[in-house]
Design an enzyme around this catalytic site. Structure first.
Site, PDB file in Angstrom:
ATOM      1  N   HIS A 360       0.798  -1.236   0.000  1.00 13.44           N
ATOM      2  CA  HIS A 360       0.000   0.000   0.000  1.00 13.44           C
ATOM      3  C   HIS A 360       0.821   1.272   0.000  1.00 13.44           C
ATOM      4  CE1 HIS A 360      -3.965  -1.896   0.805  1.00 13.44           C
ATOM      5  NE2 HIS A 360      -3.230  -2.801   1.405  1.00 13.44           N
ATOM      6  N   LYS A 554      -8.454  14.147   4.531  1.00 13.79           N
ATOM      7  CA  LYS A 554      -7.608  12.950   4.496  1.00 13.79           C
ATOM      8  C   LYS A 554      -6.563  13.120   5.582  1.00 13.79           C
ATOM      9  CE  LYS A 554      -6.558  14.026   0.121  1.00 13.79           C
ATOM     10  NZ  LYS A 554      -6.598  12.866  -0.715  1.00 13.79           N
ATOM     11  N   ARG A 555      -5.774  12.068   5.850  1.00 17.23           N
ATOM     12  CA  ARG A 555      -4.689  12.229   6.804  1.00 17.23           C
ATOM     13  C   ARG A 555      -3.809  13.416   6.386  1.00 17.23           C
ATOM     14  NH1 ARG A 555      -3.845   8.363  10.936  1.00 17.23           N
ATOM     15  NH2 ARG A 555      -2.106   9.736  11.389  1.00 17.23           N
ATOM     16  N   THR A 662      -8.548   6.615  -2.075  1.00 15.05           N
ATOM     17  CA  THR A 662      -9.900   6.065  -2.208  1.00 15.05           C
ATOM     18  C   THR A 662     -10.921   7.169  -1.963  1.00 15.05           C
ATOM     19  OG1 THR A 662      -9.639   5.277   0.069  1.00 15.05           O
ATOM     20  CG2 THR A 662      -9.458   3.642  -1.685  1.00 15.05           C
ATOM     21  N   LYS A 666     -14.714   8.340  -3.759  1.00 15.13           N
ATOM     22  CA  LYS A 666     -15.938   8.676  -3.021  1.00 15.13           C
ATOM     23  C   LYS A 666     -16.502  10.017  -3.484  1.00 15.13           C
ATOM     24  CE  LYS A 666     -13.949   6.008   0.706  1.00 15.13           C
ATOM     25  NZ  LYS A 666     -13.083   6.016   1.899  1.00 15.13           N
TER      26      LYS A 666
HETATM   27  C1  26V Z   1       2.949   5.175   6.088  1.00 11.25           C
HETATM   28  C2  26V Z   1       4.051   5.970   6.303  1.00 11.25           C
HETATM   29  C3  26V Z   1       4.983   5.597   7.378  1.00 11.25           C
HETATM   30  C4  26V Z   1       6.228   6.425   7.444  1.00 11.25           C
HETATM   31  C5  26V Z   1       6.066   7.836   7.015  1.00 11.25           C
HETATM   32  C6  26V Z   1       5.403   7.973   5.691  1.00 11.25           C
HETATM   33  C7  26V Z   1       4.228   7.105   5.532  1.00 11.25           C
HETATM   34  C8  26V Z   1       3.277   7.418   4.581  1.00 11.25           C
HETATM   35  C9  26V Z   1       2.177   6.635   4.391  1.00 11.25           C
HETATM   36  C10 26V Z   1       2.010   5.499   5.134  1.00 11.25           C
HETATM   37  C11 26V Z   1       0.773   4.709   4.912  1.00 11.25           C
HETATM   38  C12 26V Z   1       1.012   3.300   4.656  1.00 11.25           C
HETATM   39  C13 26V Z   1      -0.156   2.481   4.361  1.00 11.25           C
HETATM   40  C14 26V Z   1      -1.367   3.172   3.808  1.00 11.25           C
HETATM   41  O1  26V Z   1      -2.257   3.567   4.535  1.00 11.25           O
HETATM   42  N1  26V Z   1      -1.469   3.274   2.506  1.00 11.25           N
HETATM   43  C15 26V Z   1      -2.657   3.809   1.826  1.00 11.25           C
HETATM   44  O2  26V Z   1      -3.412   2.695   1.398  1.00 11.25           O
HETATM   45  C16 26V Z   1      -4.608   3.085   0.719  1.00 11.25           C
HETATM   46  C17 26V Z   1      -5.375   1.824   0.411  1.00 11.25           C
HETATM   47  O3  26V Z   1      -4.684   1.046  -0.515  1.00 11.25           O
HETATM   48  C18 26V Z   1      -4.268   3.894  -0.521  1.00 11.25           C
HETATM   49  O4  26V Z   1      -5.467   4.301  -1.142  1.00 11.25           O
HETATM   50  C19 26V Z   1      -3.421   5.102  -0.156  1.00 11.25           C
HETATM   51  O5  26V Z   1      -3.003   5.769  -1.331  1.00 11.25           O
HETATM   52  C20 26V Z   1      -2.213   4.663   0.664  1.00 11.25           C
HETATM   53  O6  26V Z   1      -1.489   5.792   1.148  1.00 11.25           O
END
Ligand code: 26V
Length: 813
Positions: A360, A554-555, A662, A666
């Protein structure tokens, strides 16, 4: 309560629903109608509809068993489910019946819906995807279990205090949880630490130093039209010895309860997975705890139903939602080799045939790895198995004539750097090696997986990586959150789209029908009015429902570039002040989102949005031409209120960084136009809605990669008068007179490296926004484009995504 003829084995005569609810209130809650508080009514209502759900649940479970069906297991450390009452009532088709019954009792169902806690056992997109997938699995009548952790405190509650984010614990279980069933008999031993005795036959005996018990807590997941009810099984933790009586009697009450406290700590809190990789030992413990419990449960069920563990891949498909459950690969190997006496090679075949892995994110800082010393101390047997798997993997790589550099990249072990950095276990490589399928979540993301992080593994196993573009459930994200639009669409094209979102395409011709466009605009306006009322009541902000509602929710993350949006807002503010006589399009900029508590810049961006809001909203020279709202405590329920009211959807990440997104889907489904970069699923949205019905700007992923070489953000800022003015205003304290230096550091980062290329994309973004203004002035054209968005994004239903997983990865359709 529902049409009794469709209920399995239900008595033909049931008391009226209102009487059932009152009966539940009295006999289950222990209150009479006069004494009942809203929470009591909510619990009584849930417990009453639950009866119907339970019967369908048992039917679903029995049918799958009788058919000897293959089951899907979705392992995820996060499930961002939100509220369940409206979802369940709507999917069962009993919403009106329940509303009427409650009305008769003088209870407003809307009020009950609002007090149901929002179950936020996830951070963002990854967790919400897991929840949409669970709903689609049930809707497609696929036997499936979700496995995760029942966090006592999920995502924190966000308060905005003088513009700053304050994190408060969310106590979603305070009034109990009427949806869940604790299964005390479904409990497993989970060990940590200790020693391993290797036996002569290659098996090993692990003697953990410590252990807790994982106990299952089940929540039913109701599919569309109640066809099927699946199980979300979340693990809670219990100490084997609830109390040490010796310590207690000796007067050390804390020590007496220490084991229970330690066990409870495991399931206490959800990690903010998107700040810094949680280096904490507790995070690895959580991952192993839920992986081990889930794998033991799956193996136990298989052996009980089918007898022979060797047929596991025929009857179980286990999907790893990112690498958080990747230790499951080693855990299944351990059970097969040490407990079921299978030879290593055979165990490995079974393991690989059983697992699929979904990636992801490509951000290097987000790729999980564990210090080898920690991994070995906590999971000594798994460490041995990781070494054994690695030996096999590297042997295959060498046989395929792989370079030494590629071998180092493929290895499950990061050997550490020249500066004495420690060796680490790479969870993504373990998941890749242990799975027969590795998928990305949008086309671009999957391509980048092949060319970047997994390039060498991809060369070794060229058939393993595949794409499964994300989707969203249209039940929650259209039917439930936007009943006005749902009714209008039904009136126009009939109800077929309710069962197959791609039938929304029948709406395309209506984009050219002026009277339909007007009715569509009326629905949007009514949604905006409802949101305006909500924001007026919750944050005392008065908004004009005729303004363009421009939304980024969003975050909060630098790669998502809320800062780009804020800079453009500041530039627009300046323009309006300088040229008040121009024909400006009134806009409302809506922001919402949480920042990980340790993520300094993200929290500063929240403060900046609030500082800008205070200044702009209080400026009489601006009036209603521009308003800025930062709505606190973003969660699933808030998204359900905001999205139906949006005109413009901000999807402006640095190209190549947003795996899919996502939220973008929406908004489009609810008739907002997207302003976005060619990133993640935006690209596929553009391909479907058509270039004229989306606003694309900025660099492509390829251009971003090229531009990094020799990128000089200072020169870019100096060359853009609008950007320069905005940046200087922020840096000099125009929006923070109480602390003029507040944003110095943030802005210095832009001048210094601007990793997320905010400056490089600014002018293109600004021009695109003025293009949006021009389009908005032509109401008919805008509404036609919005309708085409609704009509053409049915493909992004998670039903489509899940059917692809089912056919191409799991072999269950
Ligand atoms: C984790 C981290 C950890 C270290 C700092 C930077 C960073 C940035 C993002 C994340 C998120 C990791 C997992 C996640 O939530 N991915 C999201 O998954 C969604 C479902 O597939 C996708 O639509 C999003 O684009 C994706 O960011």
């Amino acid at each position: 309560m529902t049409d009794t003829a469709t209920l399995p084995d239900s008595p033909t005569i049931t008391p009226p629903l209102a009487a059932q609810i009152v009966d539940t209130l009295v006999h289950r809650i222990g209150k009479d109608a006069d004494a009942a508080l809203p929470h009591d009514w909510l619990a009584a209502t849930i417990l009453t509809v639950r009866n119907d759900i339970i019967e369908r649940w048992m039917e679903s479970t029995k049918a799958a068993h009788a058919a000897g069906a293959k089951r899907v297991y979705y392992l995820s450390l996060e499930f961002l489910i939100g509220r369940l009452l409206r979802d369940a009532l709507s999917n069962l088709g009993v919403m009106e019946e329940v509303r009427t019954a409650l009305d008769g009792l003088g209870v407003d169902i809307g009020e009950l819906e609002e007090i149901e806690p929002d179950a936020a056992l996830g951070n963002g997109g990854l967790g919400r995807l897991a929840a949409c997938f669970m709903e689609s699995l049930a809707s497609l009548d696929l036997p499936a279990y979700g496995y995760g952790i029942r966090y006592v405190n999920g995502m924190f509650r966000q308060r905005i205090d003088k513009g700053w984010q304050v994190e408060l614990p969310e106590t979603w279980l305070r009034y109990g949880n009427p949806w869940e069933f604790e299964r005390r008999e479904s409990a497993y031993f989970i060990g940590f630490g200790g020693d391993v005795d290797t036996l002569a036959d290659g098996r090993a005996h692990w003697d953990p130093a410590e252990a807790v018990e994982a106990v299952a807590v089940d929540t039913p997941v109701v599919g569309w039209r109640g066809k099927r009810v699946n199980t979300l099984r979340l693990w809670t933790a219990r100490a084997f010895d609830p109390i040490r009586l010796d310590a207690f009697n000796a007067g050390d009450h804390e020590l007496a309860l220490a084991g229970q406290v330690r066990a409870e700590t495991l399931v206490r809190v959800l990690y903010p997975a998107d700040s810094t990789p949680a280096g904490q030992e507790l995070r690895l413990r959580q991952e192993y705890f839920f992986s081990s419990a889930s794998i033991q449960d799956i193996v136990r069920r298989h052996v009980q139903y089918f007898g022979d563990i060797r047929t596991l891949p025929d009857k179980a498909a286990i999907q790893l939602n990112d690498t958080h459950p990747a230790v499951s690969v080693a855990e299944l190997m351990r059970l097969l080799v040490d407990h079921h006496d299978l030879p290593f090679d055979e165990a490995w075949e079974i393991t690989r045939a059983t697992f699929g892995y979904t990636n992801h994110t490509l951000l290097p800082e987000a790729l999980e790895s564990w210090p080898l010393s920690l991994f070995e101390r906590l999971l000594p047997r798994h460490m041995q198995l990781v070494y054994a798997i690695n030996a096999r993997l590297l042997k295959e790589a060498r046989a395929a004539d792989t370079s030494e550099e590629a071998i180092r990249a493929i290895s499950l072990i990061d050997e550490g750097g020249a500066w004495g950095s420690e060796r680490r276990v790479r969870m993504a490589n373990l998941a890749f090696a242990g799975a027969h399928s590795v998928n990305g979540v949008a086309a671009l993301h999957t391509d980048l997986m092949k060319s970047t992080v997994f390039a060498d593994l991809h060369r070794l196993y060229p058939d393993r990586i595949n794409n499964k573009t994300n989707g969203i459930t249209p039940r929650r994200w259209l039917q439930q959150c936007n009943p006005g639009l749902t009714a209008l669409v039904t009136e126009a094209i009939g109800p077929a789209f309710l069962d197959d979102a791609e039938r929304l395409a029948d709406l395309v011709p209506f984009a050219d029908d002026a009277s339909f466009r007007e009715r569509f605009a009326a629905v949007k306006r009514s949604n905006k009015r409802m949101l305006a009322t909500y924001l007026q009541e919750s944050m005392r902000l008065k908004l004009d429902p005729d303004a363009l509602f421009d939304v980024q929710i969003k975050r909060i993350h630098e790669y998502k570039r809320q800062l780009l949006n804020i800079l453009e807002t500041v530039a627009l503010y300046d323009q309006i002040r300088s040229h008040p006589e121009r024909d400006w399009v009134p806009r409302v900029k809506i922001f919402a989102g949480k920042a990980a508590s340790s993520y300094h810049n993200a929290k500063l961006i929240i403060k900046l949005a609030n500082d800008v809001a205070r200044r702009v909203n209080g400026d009489p020279a601006i009036g209603d031409l521009l308003k800025v709202a930062f709505v606190p405590n973003y969660n699933v329920s808030l998204a359900e209120k905001i999205i139906p009211a949006a005109n413009l959807s901000e999807q402006i990440s640095t190209a190549g960084m947003e795996a899919s997104g996502t939220g973008n889907m929406k908004f489009a489904l609810n008739g907002a136009l997207t302003i976005g970069t060619l990133d993640g699923a935006n690209i596929e949205i553009k391909d479907r809605v058509g270039d004229e019905n989306i606003v694309i700007f900025g660099m492509t992923a390829e251009e971003v990669a090229q531009r990094r070489e020799g990128y000089d953000p200072r020169a870019v800022i100096d060359n853009s008068p609008e950007l320069r003015q905005a940046v200087e205003a922020i840096a000099s304290g125009v929006f923070s007179p109480d602390d003029p230096d507040r944003y110095k550091g943030l802005i210095a980062g832009l001048y210094d490296h601007d990793w997320f290329m905010v400056a490089a994309d600014f002018d293109a973004y600004d021009a695109a926004q003025r293009g949006v203004d021009a389009r908005w002035r032509n109401e008919g054209d805008w509404n036609a484009a919005a309708i085409r968005n609704v009509a053409r994004v049915g493909w992004f239903s998670s039903d489509r995504t899940i059917s692809e997983y089912a056919r191409q990865i799991w072999g269950v359709m």
